[in-house]
Write an enzyme that holds these catalytic residues in place. Structure first.
Site, PDB file in Angstrom:
ATOM      1  N   GLN A   1      20.836 -46.442  22.067  1.00 27.28           N
ATOM      2  CA  GLN A   1      19.672 -45.568  22.305  1.00 27.28           C
ATOM      3  C   GLN A   1      19.305 -45.512  23.785  1.00 27.28           C
ATOM      4  O   GLN A   1      18.229 -45.025  24.139  1.00 27.28           O
ATOM      5  CB  GLN A   1      18.455 -46.065  21.499  1.00 27.28           C
ATOM      6  CG  GLN A   1      18.653 -46.055  19.997  1.00 27.28           C
ATOM      7  CD  GLN A   1      18.663 -44.648  19.407  1.00 27.28           C
ATOM      8  OE1 GLN A   1      18.256 -43.683  20.049  1.00 27.28           O
ATOM      9  NE2 GLN A   1      19.125 -44.524  18.177  1.00 27.28           N
TER      10      GLN A   1
ATOM     11  N   LYS B   1      25.435 -39.917  19.747  1.00 22.95           N
ATOM     12  CA  LYS B   1      24.048 -39.893  20.232  1.00 22.95           C
ATOM     13  C   LYS B   1      24.000 -39.457  21.700  1.00 22.95           C
ATOM     14  O   LYS B   1      22.940 -39.340  22.296  1.00 22.95           O
ATOM     15  CB  LYS B   1      23.408 -41.276  20.082  1.00 22.95           C
ATOM     16  CG  LYS B   1      23.300 -41.760  18.625  1.00 22.95           C
ATOM     17  CD  LYS B   1      22.547 -43.056  18.553  1.00 22.95           C
ATOM     18  CE  LYS B   1      22.840 -43.864  17.315  1.00 22.95           C
ATOM     19  NZ  LYS B   1      22.264 -43.367  16.069  1.00 22.95           N
TER      20      LYS B   1
ATOM     21  N   ASP C   1      23.339 -53.657  23.191  1.00 16.91           N
ATOM     22  CA  ASP C   1      23.553 -52.482  22.345  1.00 16.91           C
ATOM     23  C   ASP C   1      22.862 -51.305  23.031  1.00 16.91           C
ATOM     24  O   ASP C   1      21.637 -51.200  23.023  1.00 16.91           O
ATOM     25  CB  ASP C   1      22.967 -52.765  20.953  1.00 16.91           C
ATOM     26  CG  ASP C   1      22.945 -51.531  20.053  1.00 16.91           C
ATOM     27  OD1 ASP C   1      23.345 -50.445  20.512  1.00 16.91           O
ATOM     28  OD2 ASP C   1      22.513 -51.664  18.890  1.00 16.91           O
TER      29      ASP C   1
ATOM     30  N   HIS D   1      18.698 -53.002  15.385  1.00 15.63           N
ATOM     31  CA  HIS D   1      19.274 -52.152  14.331  1.00 15.63           C
ATOM     32  C   HIS D   1      20.156 -53.060  13.453  1.00 15.63           C
ATOM     33  O   HIS D   1      20.711 -54.048  13.954  1.00 15.63           O
ATOM     34  CB  HIS D   1      20.117 -51.065  15.008  1.00 15.63           C
ATOM     35  CG  HIS D   1      20.694 -50.034  14.084  1.00 15.63           C
ATOM     36  ND1 HIS D   1      21.831 -50.254  13.335  1.00 15.63           N
ATOM     37  CD2 HIS D   1      20.309 -48.773  13.806  1.00 15.63           C
ATOM     38  CE1 HIS D   1      22.114 -49.165  12.635  1.00 15.63           C
ATOM     39  NE2 HIS D   1      21.203 -48.254  12.896  1.00 15.63           N
TER      40      HIS D   1
ATOM     41  N   CYS E   1      17.216 -48.162   9.612  1.00 17.63           N
ATOM     42  CA  CYS E   1      18.181 -49.275   9.677  1.00 17.63           C
ATOM     43  C   CYS E   1      17.633 -50.397  10.557  1.00 17.63           C
ATOM     44  O   CYS E   1      18.385 -51.037  11.312  1.00 17.63           O
ATOM     45  CB  CYS E   1      19.555 -48.821  10.193  1.00 17.63           C
ATOM     46  SG  CYS E   1      20.310 -47.591   9.161  1.00 17.63           S
TER      47      CYS E   1
END
Ligand code: 7TS
Length: 418
Positions: A215, A238, A212, A135, A376
């Protein structure tokens, strides 16, 4: 004991209808007179009533500024905020509460590390490794650091399925490699990266690594001690929590030697014009009034998710992804972007020559919310030679019936343009 008795019982299936009843927006909103089919969870997930009520209770009966008052409300808010930190620590299986820093989102957490670690410990000619599927939040802060320091960004390639080419990843390491930052799950492709192996490779070269998890945390249990990553970050909205709060986990020894990111109140022990001494971790990184209400509500979102059970969530989402993949694949002209062996419930697709924005607009006519665009992650689009995709991203409150509605709507798009 018999072999059968020794087996761990399979988790009971989710009662999705009961879960849906906890999410007011799913029944209260109608789009063009049709029930909302919310398949944009990768962008932002919805909040259950329990989290909304926690926010209301905090604002109604507990709000004051924290870490600075002897009065009743300040103590109450401080306790709730620090209890939220402990909830996050347990959720990530971190060793200590002080390894959990509240930020404003995952972007902020990555910038904190790029600044606090990168600016302090990287120099000219040093190299930072990322992957082709990041991202922008996990690209641009490192590019800015490279620009400032004369360092170099090295990018591990992905194959046609959307998997990192691990041999190439391994080959990027050399004595100049000083940091690695990779996504756990790709927001554009759904790929679940083999982060355990990627962490082990980085450590074999003595290089710290950040994951990261924006997600990932909503789809699978995370154990930062078992993974042995140096940093792990995610974002509250999220994970069925509010916007405005994110989390950075960092190993205490690393956080301690890092520079603060922002200066101000709460991150200091003493201030004089001659010399200021910084607070201990994690407070050194939490300058100014933090997102108090949001952190407390995030903890209640974590409680909610854990009550549902991440194993059960993963099993249900696997079914949704399987059904969606099969249903869309069966439609003429549909191309699925991202076919990795290990995927989270994210499905990017293309319908013939129809621009994804038109796909999204037509799906919206049927009450279906998907994201269209480059997500993104423009380098991913460049890798596949496309400007954008339509993307359905699922949560545990989605149903197989909603997947059927998505497929029917895509079929309608295909017929209109086909
Ligand atoms: N990293 C990944 C892997 C993401 O998917 C996102 C947001 C971010 C970082 C940034 O999160 P933020 O909360 O700091 O903004 N991804 C998306 C998306 O897929 N659609 O909208 C936002």
């Amino acid at each position: 004991m018999s072999a059968v008795a020794r087996q761990t019982p399979a988790p009971a299936a989710l009662d999705v209808e009961r879960i849906r009843a906890d999410f007011p927006i799913l029944s209260e909103v109608r789009v063009h007179g049709k029930p909302l089919v919310y398949l944009d969870n990768g962008a932002s997930a919805q909040m259950p009533r329990q989290v909304i009520e926690r926010l209301v209770r905090y604002q109604t009966r507990e709000h004051a500024n924290i870490h600075r008052g002897v009065h009743y409300l300040s103590a109450l808010a401080t306790d709730a905020y620090e209890a939220a930190r402990a909830t996050v620590r347990r959720f990530l299986h971190a060793r200590e509460d002080r390894e959990i820093v509240f930020t404003s989102n995952v972007t902020d957490a990555i910038n904190l590390v790029a600044h606090g670690y990168g600016r302090a410990f990287l120099g000219e000619g040093d190299e930072i490794v990322i992957t082709h599927m990041e991202h922008h939040a996990n690209i641009v802060p490192w590019q800015m650091l490279c620009e400032e320091k004369g360092a170099k960004l090295r990018v591990a390639p992905i194959d046609d399925a959307g998997e990192v080419v691990m041999e190439e990843y391994g080959r990027l390491f050399n004595p100049r490699t000083k940091f690695v930052s990779v996504t756990h799950v790709s927001n554009a492709l759904g790929t679940i990266n083999p982060v355990r192996e990627m962490i082990a490779i980085a450590h074999r070269h003595g290089v710290p690594i950040m994951i990261d998890g924006a997600q990932a945390v909503q789809h699978m249990p995370i154990d930062v001690q078992s993974l042995d990553c140096d940093f792990y970050a995610f974002t509250g909205h999220k994970l069925f929590g509010p916007t405005g709060v994110g989390v950075l986990y960092g190993k205490a020894a690393l956080l301690e030697k890092m520079r603060p990111f922002r200066g101000g109140g709460d991150m200091i022990l003493s201030v004089a014009f001659e010399k200021t001494t910084y607070n201990t971790i994690p407070f050194k990184f939490e300058a100014g009034t933090p997102p108090i209400a949001q952190a407390i509500a995030l903890a209640s979102a974590i409680d909610y998710v854990q009550q549902v059970g991440l194993e059960r969530i993963a099993a249900h989402e696997r079914e949704l992804l399987r059904h969606a993949t099969e249903s869309l694949r069966a439609i003429d002209g549909v191309r699925i972007i991202g076919t990795a062996r290990e995927k989270a419930a994210v499905l990017s697709f293309y319908v013939g020559d129809v621009h994804p924005h038109d796909v999204g607009t037509l799906l919206n006519d049927d009450g279906i919310a998907v994201r269209t665009g480059h997500h993104c992650a423009q380098p991913v689009m460049q890798r596949y030679g496309i400007p954008a995709t339509a993307r359905a991203s699922f949560a545990f409150y989605n149903t197989l019936d909603e997947v059927d509605k998505l497929a029917a709507s895509v079929r309608r798009v295909q017929k209109l343009f086909g």
